[in-house]
Design a protein around this motif. Structure first.
Motif, PDB file in Angstrom:
ATOM      1  N   ILE A   1       0.836  -1.205   0.000  1.00  0.00           N
ATOM      2  CA  ILE A   1       0.000   0.000   0.000  1.00  0.00           C
ATOM      3  C   ILE A   1       0.867   1.250   0.000  1.00  0.00           C
ATOM      4  N   ASN A   2       1.893   1.261   0.839  1.00  0.00           N
ATOM      5  CA  ASN A   2       2.772   2.430   0.909  1.00  0.00           C
ATOM      6  C   ASN A   2       3.518   2.665  -0.395  1.00  0.00           C
ATOM      7  N   ALA A   3       3.806   1.585  -1.124  1.00  0.00           N
ATOM      8  CA  ALA A   3       4.511   1.706  -2.403  1.00  0.00           C
ATOM      9  C   ALA A   3       3.557   1.919  -3.577  1.00  0.00           C
ATOM     10  N   GLU A   4       2.259   2.056  -3.299  1.00  0.00           N
ATOM     11  CA  GLU A   4       1.223   2.196  -4.321  1.00  0.00           C
ATOM     12  C   GLU A   4       1.237   1.013  -5.283  1.00  0.00           C
ATOM     13  N   GLN A   5       1.447  -0.166  -4.716  1.00  0.00           N
ATOM     14  CA  GLN A   5       1.480  -1.392  -5.506  1.00  0.00           C
ATOM     15  C   GLN A   5       0.400  -2.370  -5.040  1.00  0.00           C
ATOM     16  N   LEU A   6      -0.766  -1.800  -4.734  1.00  0.00           N
ATOM     17  CA  LEU A   6      -1.940  -2.613  -4.440  1.00  0.00           C
ATOM     18  C   LEU A   6      -3.170  -1.819  -4.857  1.00  0.00           C
ATOM     19  N   ASP A   7      -3.951  -2.389  -5.757  1.00  0.00           N
ATOM     20  CA  ASP A   7      -5.119  -1.693  -6.309  1.00  0.00           C
ATOM     21  C   ASP A   7      -6.427  -2.347  -5.886  1.00  0.00           C
ATOM     22  N   VAL A   8      -6.526  -3.639  -6.121  1.00  0.00           N
ATOM     23  CA  VAL A   8      -7.781  -4.368  -5.903  1.00  0.00           C
ATOM     24  C   VAL A   8      -7.547  -5.478  -4.896  1.00  0.00           C
TER      25      VAL A   8
END
Length: 242
Positions: A125-132
């Motif tokens: 989440i912190n790396a913006e590597q989770l969307d769905v």
């Protein structure tokens, strides 16, 4: 030690007079290290170039939490979406994290598993590597309380027809805006208090034809609030709803 021009010329002449076998032995004896280092450098450069060329673009990052998805359904959730959207699977992919586990009350044998899953999800989440996120009720409650999920009524409003079709599937859950959990845990407060709100931050997938009969319990879809790939997320939700 550097050689003079005369010495270099003498060595070249001597080398020219050697037989092919003698030249090969000379090269092996005196030049094998530079040749070996050159070959290693060439291999490393080639490997790096190949990895760069073969690297796939990640269309979406997705996680499955507290659920198990069969191979056939997983293929439809990943490769099926790429094919339906006209994306070349050789150049793009959905990055899927499987088998993650979250619980408010993990058993002793699952405590480390829960801790490792929490760390992995927070890092993503912190790396913006989770969307769905696809999850069961317990994981959905945890994600919602922590404020990780986007309000889907606003997201889907960009496509009026899609919103009207999915409105019956929207689910409402509690979001904690602030609380005294730290003080309460440290016995610095007698009662736990929290300021909360309700948000339509989930989709009940059991109402989607693709998921009917796939799980023994309700499974929900949530969208992580800081996802930078929201257009692709909307496209993915529309695909699942078909």
């Amino acid at each position: 030690m550097s050689l003079s021009k005369k010495e270099k010329a003498a060595r070249r002449a001597a080398f020219q007079r050697m037989t092919p076998a003698g030249k090969a032995e000379y090269i092996y004896t005196y030049c094998k290290l530079p040749i070996l280092l050159g070959l290693i450098a060439l291999y490393l450069a080639g490997s790096a170039a190949y990895r760069q060329l073969a690297k796939k673009e990640v269309v979406l990052y997705m996680a499955h939490i507290n659920i198990s998805v069969g191979d056939e359904l997983e293929a439809r959730l990943t490769g099926g979406f790429l094919s339906a959207s006209g994306t070349d699977p050789k150049r793009a992919e959905i990055d899927l994290s499987r088998g993650l586990y979250l619980s408010d009350h993990p058993s002793l044998e699952n405590h480390e598993y829960q801790y490792a899953s929490s760390l992995k999800l927070m890092a993503a989440i912190n790396a913006e590597q989770l969307d769905v996120v696809l999850m069961n009720q317990e994981a959905y409650d945890i994600f919602s309380r922590k404020g990780y999920l986007l309000d889907l009524s606003g997201l889907l409003a960009s496509d009026g027809a899609l919103y009207r079709r999915l409105e019956p599937c929207l689910t409402v859950n509690t979001v904690i805006l602030e609380d005294n959990s730290i003080e309460y845990t440290l016995n610095q407060a007698e009662q736990y208090r929290a300021v909360t709100e309700e948000a339509a931050n989930g989709l009940d997938l059991s109402q989607f034809p693709l998921f009917q009969g796939a799980f023994p319990e309700p499974v929900y879809l949530g969208v992580v609030g800081n996802s930078p790939r929201l257009p692709a997320v909307v496209q993915y939700i529309a695909y699942l709803a078909t």
